[in-house]
Design an enzyme around this catalytic site. Structure first.
Site, PDB file in Angstrom:
ATOM      1  N   GLN A 197       0.856  -1.185   0.000  1.00 34.59           N
ATOM      2  CA  GLN A 197       0.000   0.000   0.000  1.00 34.59           C
ATOM      3  C   GLN A 197       0.894   1.236   0.000  1.00 34.59           C
ATOM      4  O   GLN A 197       1.432   1.629   1.040  1.00 34.59           O
ATOM      5  CB  GLN A 197      -0.918  -0.025   1.218  1.00 34.59           C
ATOM      6  CG  GLN A 197      -1.754  -1.306   1.324  1.00 34.59           C
ATOM      7  CD  GLN A 197      -2.805  -1.420   0.247  1.00 34.59           C
ATOM      8  OE1 GLN A 197      -3.797  -0.693   0.247  1.00 34.59           O
ATOM      9  NE2 GLN A 197      -2.601  -2.336  -0.701  1.00 34.59           N
ATOM     10  N   ARG A 217      -4.068   3.705   4.753  1.00 34.66           N
ATOM     11  CA  ARG A 217      -3.415   4.435   3.675  1.00 34.66           C
ATOM     12  C   ARG A 217      -3.893   3.910   2.321  1.00 34.66           C
ATOM     13  O   ARG A 217      -4.395   2.777   2.215  1.00 34.66           O
ATOM     14  CB  ARG A 217      -1.903   4.330   3.783  1.00 34.66           C
ATOM     15  CG  ARG A 217      -1.333   2.954   3.553  1.00 34.66           C
ATOM     16  CD  ARG A 217       0.155   2.852   3.902  1.00 34.66           C
ATOM     17  NE  ARG A 217       0.931   3.973   3.435  1.00 34.66           N
ATOM     18  CZ  ARG A 217       1.461   4.920   4.245  1.00 34.66           C
ATOM     19  NH1 ARG A 217       1.272   4.843   5.561  1.00 34.66           N
ATOM     20  NH2 ARG A 217       2.165   5.911   3.750  1.00 34.66           N
ATOM     21  N   ALA A 238     -11.398   2.514   5.005  1.00 33.89           N
ATOM     22  CA  ALA A 238     -10.494   1.686   4.207  1.00 33.89           C
ATOM     23  C   ALA A 238      -9.688   2.523   3.214  1.00 33.89           C
ATOM     24  O   ALA A 238      -9.874   3.735   3.079  1.00 33.89           O
ATOM     25  CB  ALA A 238     -11.293   0.608   3.484  1.00 33.89           C
ATOM     26  N   HIS A 239      -8.795   1.843   2.497  1.00 28.84           N
ATOM     27  CA  HIS A 239      -7.884   2.543   1.594  1.00 28.84           C
ATOM     28  C   HIS A 239      -8.630   3.235   0.455  1.00 28.84           C
ATOM     29  O   HIS A 239      -9.638   2.759  -0.038  1.00 28.84           O
ATOM     30  CB  HIS A 239      -6.799   1.607   1.051  1.00 28.84           C
ATOM     31  CG  HIS A 239      -7.293   0.391   0.336  1.00 28.84           C
ATOM     32  ND1 HIS A 239      -6.465  -0.633  -0.036  1.00 28.84           N
ATOM     33  CD2 HIS A 239      -8.531   0.010  -0.098  1.00 28.84           C
ATOM     34  CE1 HIS A 239      -7.150  -1.565  -0.660  1.00 28.84           C
ATOM     35  NE2 HIS A 239      -8.408  -1.193  -0.709  1.00 28.84           N
ATOM     36  N   ASN A 240      -8.094   4.415   0.118  1.00 25.48           N
ATOM     37  CA  ASN A 240      -8.581   5.226  -1.004  1.00 25.48           C
ATOM     38  C   ASN A 240      -9.945   5.867  -0.774  1.00 25.48           C
ATOM     39  O   ASN A 240     -10.524   6.439  -1.697  1.00 25.48           O
ATOM     40  CB  ASN A 240      -8.632   4.414  -2.311  1.00 25.48           C
ATOM     41  CG  ASN A 240      -7.307   3.781  -2.655  1.00 25.48           C
ATOM     42  OD1 ASN A 240      -7.140   2.571  -2.537  1.00 25.48           O
ATOM     43  ND2 ASN A 240      -6.345   4.589  -3.035  1.00 25.48           N
TER      44      ASN A 240
END
EC number: 2.3.1.191
Length: 341
Positions: A197, A217, A238-240
């Site tokens: 990530q 991240r 969560a990511h993004n």
């Protein structure tokens, strides 16, 4: 203990004073628990009957409620907003020592602004930049090349991974983790292959994050939290994920990856929101909402069955389980009726 003359408090709050301005106010309390020296507030006319028993030295209220006042009063248009502001003025939250604890571990390449406070056993890695008046609580970890803007505070035991950016005047409560790896894996014939990530987390100005919340991240692009966002305890982002300015997220919310939430939204507690989709500006999702599709129109959205007595709920659940069969039977009856006509 902070104290202030009622007249001075009224001036700071832009409130209309009725009564003795020399009364000394020492704290804020509820109508039920207030004693001499306290100021309280009334946001609903149904509480007028309690004013006669209230022991507060002053009450914040609207003009419509003023005829029912039994003590000094501050008249405003929005008592609840005024309560928030006077609570800030009379805040009793302990102030940290204006120093750097001897046990803190600070890399020599870290850049510290003026009046920075760093608590015991905190770790500040290489390339970190801390703005003026930043407060780092005991046991915090700030990873390599992260930046924290002026006036921001991390309470004890907050973890900030590498390459994270936090804006000015932010507040992060204990136990929160910002910048851990997102849940990214590829499948190779039944075996999971980890995807590094390499994105970051970018947090805007005036953001508040509750205790034990996790913000992952980005996988490639960044996870972004806009200006003025407030996030409660024990949330998973969560990511993004991208959260727009001034959105509020209540406790226990789970957001899946690559979700985009607009500005001025309110997400009720324990809601679960699917990823790879968008929610437009000014959307309210009520508590325990399950959002599986994009929301393109502002408004209030709900899902689920509210609490019922168990016997009633069992009947409701049985009806829901059989609704497809019932629909088929209804359509069959409609066809028979139409044929008879």
């Amino acid at each position: 203990m902070p104290s202030i003359r009622l007249a001075d408090l009224a001036q700071q709050l832009d409130a209309e004073l009725h009564g003795d301005g020399d009364i000394v106010i020492t704290g804020v309390a509820s109508m039920q628990s207030a004693q001499t020296g306290h100021i309280t507030f009334m946001v609903n006319p149904k509480y007028r009957e309690h004013l006669g028993l209230c022991q507060a030295s002053a009450v914040v209220m609207t003009q419509d409620d003023l005829p029912f006042a039994k003590s000094a009063a501050l008249v405003v248009k929005n008592p609840y907003l005024t309560y928030a502001r006077m609570a800030q003025i009379l805040d009793t939250t302990p102030k940290p020592a204006q120093n750097i604890a001897p046990s803190a571990v600070i890399d020599e390449t870290a850049k510290l602004g003026n009046n920075v406070s760093i608590g015991a056993n905190a770790v500040i890695e290489s390339g970190v930049e801390l703005g003026d008046n930043v407060i780092i609580g005991a046991g915090c970890f700030v990873g390599k090349n992260s930046k924290i803007g002026a006036g921001s505070r991390l309470w004890a035991n907050v973890t900030i991974y590498h390459e994270i950016q936090i804006g000015q005047n932010c507040l992060i409560q204990s136990g929160t983790v910002v910048g851990a790896d997102g849940f990214g894996y590829a499948n190779d014939r039944g075996n999971w292959v980890k995807i590094p990530q390499i994105g970051r987390v970018i947090i805007g100005d005036r953001v508040e994050i509750g205790a034990c919340t996790t913000i992952d991240r980005g996988a490639l692009d960044d996870t972004v939290i806009g200006n003025g966002v407030i996030i409660d305890n024990q949330c998973q982002i969560a990511h993004n994920v991208v959260i727009g300015d001034n959105t509020a997220v209540a406790g226990g919310v789970i957001m899946a990856g690559s979700l985009k939430i607009g500005r001025y939204c309110m997400i009720g507690g324990a809601s679960v929101i699917n990823g790879h989709m968008e929610i437009c500006d000014k959307v309210t999702v009520t508590g325990m909402g399950m959002v599986m599709r994009p929301i393109t129109e502002p408004g209030v959205y709900s899902s689920g069955i509210p609490l019922q007595p168990n016997k009633v709920w069992r009947k409701t659940a049985a009806l829901v389980m059989n609704i497809d069969d019932m629909s088929k039977r209804l359509k069959s009856l409609e066809r028979k009726v139409n044929q008879q006509d």
